[in-house]
Design a protein around this motif. Structure first.
Motif, PDB file in Angstrom:
ATOM      1  N   GLU A  73       0.838  -1.204   0.000  1.00 30.01           N
ATOM      2  CA  GLU A  73       0.000   0.000   0.000  1.00 30.01           C
ATOM      3  C   GLU A  73       0.867   1.245   0.000  1.00 30.01           C
ATOM      4  O   GLU A  73       0.593   2.230  -0.711  1.00 30.01           O
ATOM      5  CB  GLU A  73      -0.929  -0.017   1.211  1.00 30.01           C
ATOM      6  N   LEU A  74       1.899   1.246   0.815  1.00 29.53           N
ATOM      7  CA  LEU A  74       2.823   2.369   0.864  1.00 29.53           C
ATOM      8  C   LEU A  74       3.516   2.585  -0.473  1.00 29.53           C
ATOM      9  O   LEU A  74       3.633   3.713  -0.969  1.00 29.53           O
ATOM     10  CB  LEU A  74       3.864   2.124   1.962  1.00 29.53           C
ATOM     11  N   LEU A  75       3.944   1.484  -1.091  1.00 25.31           N
ATOM     12  CA  LEU A  75       4.677   1.567  -2.366  1.00 25.31           C
ATOM     13  C   LEU A  75       3.748   1.924  -3.524  1.00 25.31           C
ATOM     14  O   LEU A  75       4.197   2.507  -4.505  1.00 25.31           O
ATOM     15  CB  LEU A  75       5.397   0.245  -2.638  1.00 25.31           C
ATOM     16  N   ASN A  76       2.474   1.573  -3.426  1.00 23.98           N
ATOM     17  CA  ASN A  76       1.510   1.951  -4.465  1.00 23.98           C
ATOM     18  C   ASN A  76       1.480   3.464  -4.630  1.00 23.98           C
ATOM     19  O   ASN A  76       1.419   3.996  -5.753  1.00 23.98           O
ATOM     20  CB  ASN A  76       0.112   1.448  -4.121  1.00 23.98           C
ATOM     21  N   ASN A  77       1.536   4.182  -3.505  1.00 25.74           N
ATOM     22  CA  ASN A  77       1.525   5.650  -3.561  1.00 25.74           C
ATOM     23  C   ASN A  77       2.779   6.176  -4.238  1.00 25.74           C
ATOM     24  O   ASN A  77       2.735   7.145  -5.005  1.00 25.74           O
ATOM     25  CB  ASN A  77       1.405   6.231  -2.144  1.00 25.74           C
ATOM     26  N   ALA A  78       3.914   5.529  -3.973  1.00 26.40           N
ATOM     27  CA  ALA A  78       5.179   6.004  -4.534  1.00 26.40           C
ATOM     28  C   ALA A  78       5.330   5.654  -6.010  1.00 26.40           C
ATOM     29  O   ALA A  78       6.045   6.329  -6.745  1.00 26.40           O
ATOM     30  CB  ALA A  78       6.343   5.409  -3.744  1.00 26.40           C
ATOM     31  N   LEU A  79       4.669   4.579  -6.427  1.00 24.01           N
ATOM     32  CA  LEU A  79       4.831   4.086  -7.818  1.00 24.01           C
ATOM     33  C   LEU A  79       3.707   4.545  -8.737  1.00 24.01           C
ATOM     34  O   LEU A  79       3.700   4.202  -9.915  1.00 24.01           O
ATOM     35  CB  LEU A  79       4.886   2.551  -7.819  1.00 24.01           C
ATOM     36  N   TYR A  80       2.746   5.284  -8.225  1.00 25.67           N
ATOM     37  CA  TYR A  80       1.585   5.716  -9.026  1.00 25.67           C
ATOM     38  C   TYR A  80       2.054   6.373 -10.336  1.00 25.67           C
ATOM     39  O   TYR A  80       3.015   7.135 -10.340  1.00 25.67           O
ATOM     40  CB  TYR A  80       0.735   6.706  -8.205  1.00 25.67           C
ATOM     41  N   PRO A  81       1.456   6.046 -11.551  1.00 28.41           N
ATOM     42  CA  PRO A  81       0.192   5.294 -11.736  1.00 28.41           C
ATOM     43  C   PRO A  81       0.356   3.771 -11.718  1.00 28.41           C
ATOM     44  O   PRO A  81      -0.622   3.047 -11.792  1.00 28.41           O
ATOM     45  CB  PRO A  81      -0.287   5.768 -13.097  1.00 28.41           C
ATOM     46  N   ASP A  82       1.635   3.274 -11.661  1.00 24.88           N
ATOM     47  CA  ASP A  82       1.824   1.828 -11.533  1.00 24.88           C
ATOM     48  C   ASP A  82       1.538   1.408 -10.108  1.00 24.88           C
ATOM     49  O   ASP A  82       1.409   2.250  -9.204  1.00 24.88           O
ATOM     50  CB  ASP A  82       3.262   1.448 -11.903  1.00 24.88           C
ATOM     51  N   THR A  83       1.459   0.100  -9.921  1.00 23.07           N
ATOM     52  CA  THR A  83       1.284  -0.438  -8.580  1.00 23.07           C
ATOM     53  C   THR A  83       2.465  -1.339  -8.249  1.00 23.07           C
ATOM     54  O   THR A  83       3.229  -1.752  -9.135  1.00 23.07           O
ATOM     55  CB  THR A  83      -0.012  -1.264  -8.480  1.00 23.07           C
TER      56      THR A  83
END
Length: 414
Positions: A73-83
């Protein structure tokens, strides 16, 4: 009391602020560490050079995923728009593709190495046979020995050529098996993606094919006086199999041995095969003339395959017509001579005649029918009826004689 409570509240607030600050810093470090390691894994996937290393890399990526999946979840924010999951799956997929690519290259390289070893063996055997035949040829040219000795050397020379042809046929079979097992298209596709995937080879197969085609052409050019019809029939089979192999595999072989002169060498192979086929046909026709003459089969002259068929056709028509009108021992002898020649053609060489372009299958069928028709009319008809009539006449004469004698005996004396 109030002062103590305020002080404790201050300490609690300070601790909470520090905890939040520490948590924020920890999240940042997690994101930073993930991105750094992810980039390192991408580089390792690009540089991996063996299937074993690729398998170890895949296992390491699996551990990497287990370590960071709890922070998805934390990394989703950093990698947006990728997950996080998309990035990990891409990394896993690219590592598997790299492993499969390296396994394919390893397998094909092993097959190519095996083929190169076979080629080396064939090359050595062929060189030995070539040296032997060359020695025999020089000995025949320099020989001042008896005709019997020279005849034996010619026979040995022809046997040496036969062994050479057998070796070439084995080589052809090996080439077909080896190259049909190699997935060269997949290698070509891999090379389009990664130039590091290119197979390296010294080009022995292409060179050997080129040399065989040139040597066989040279043999035909220099040995017309030593070869017989049966030699040409065997050579026709070799030429046909060789041409078929080259038609099926030539482009693949050229791709594998893609050196600076591969295209030129392949073009020369095409030219040699064409000349080889044409010269073989011409010399076979000449050998057929000699064979027919030695068998006292007087067909009209021919210099092409069409003329050869026309000559045989006319010869058979002429003798069938004669046999229908009047049979004779001489005519039957002509039939037996032709039948002996034709039986050898039909039983042993029919496919060779067709492959060499001397006769087509329909032409062979037509000639077979005419030979059968000649056979029905060739044997002289026995004069059995005349024999029977003469025998009956003799018996009748004897019977009449006996009757006359009896009549005289029974007649009363005067």
């Amino acid at each position: 009391m109030t002062l103590r409570i305020s002080f404790l509240a201050f300490l609690f607030g300070l601790f909470s602020f520090g905890a939040v600050a520490q948590s924020t810093q920890s999240d940042y470090e997690i994101q930073k560490s993930f991105k750094k390691q992810y980039a390192e894994y991408q580089e390792r996937v690009e540089q991996v050079s063996s299937p074993d290393s690729a398998e170890a890399l895949i296992a390491s990526i699996r551990d990497f995923d287990q370590e960071y999946s709890k922070h998805s979840e934390l990394l989703n924010n950093a990698l947006y728009p990728d997950t996080y999951r998309q990035r990990i799956e891409e990394l896993k997929e690219s590592s598997v593709v790299a492993m499969n690519r390296l396994k394919t290259i390893k397998q094909q390289t092993q097959k190519l190495d095996k083929l190169e070893t076979q080629l080396s063996s064939y090359k050595n055997d062929l060189q030995q046979l070539n040296h032997h035949t060359d020695s025999l040829k020089r000995a025949m040219e320099e020989s001042i020995q008896s005709e019997k000795k020279l005849s034996g050397m010619v026979r040995e020379y022809r046997q040496s050529l036969e062994k050479r042809d057998e070796l070439i046929m084995t080589f052809i079979d090996s080439m077909v098996i080896a190259y049909e097992q190699m997935d060269l298209q997949s290698l070509k596709d891999l090379e389009n993606v990664d130039r590091k995937s290119r197979l390296e080879s010294n080009g022995d197969a292409l060179k050997m094919i080129h040399d065989i085609s040139a040597e066989n052409l040279d043999i035909l050019q220099k040995n017309a006086d030593k070869l017989r019809l049966q030699d040409y029939m065997r050579m026709a089979d070799v030429q046909q199999q060789f041409e078929t192999m080259w038609t099926r595999l030539g482009s693949k072989i050229e791709e594998v041995y893609n050196g600076k002169n591969a295209e030129d060498m392949a073009n020369e192979v095409d030219q040699n095969i064409s000349k080889w086929n044409q010269m073989l046909k011409q010399q076979t026709l000449a050998a057929l003339k000699d064979t027919l003459a030695q068998s006292d089969i007087a067909v009209s002259g021919f210099s092409t395959a069409d003329e050869f068929y026309s000559s045989l056709n006319s010869y058979l028509d002429n003798h069938i017509q004669k046999s229908k009108k009047n049979t004779s021992e001489a005519g039957y002898s002509n039939f037996k001579s032709f039948q002996k020649f034709w039986n050898e053609v039909e039983v042993q060489w029919s496919s060779n005649f067709v492959d060499a372009g001397l006769l087509t299958k329909p032409q062979m069928a037509t000639l077979n029918e005419k030979v059968d028709t000649w056979a029905e009319n060739a044997q002289p008809r026995s004069n059995n009826l005349l024999v029977y009539l003469l025998g009956a006449t003799a018996l009748l004469a004897v019977a009449l004689g006996v009757m006359l004698i009896r009549e005289k005996k029974n007649k009363p004396s005067a």
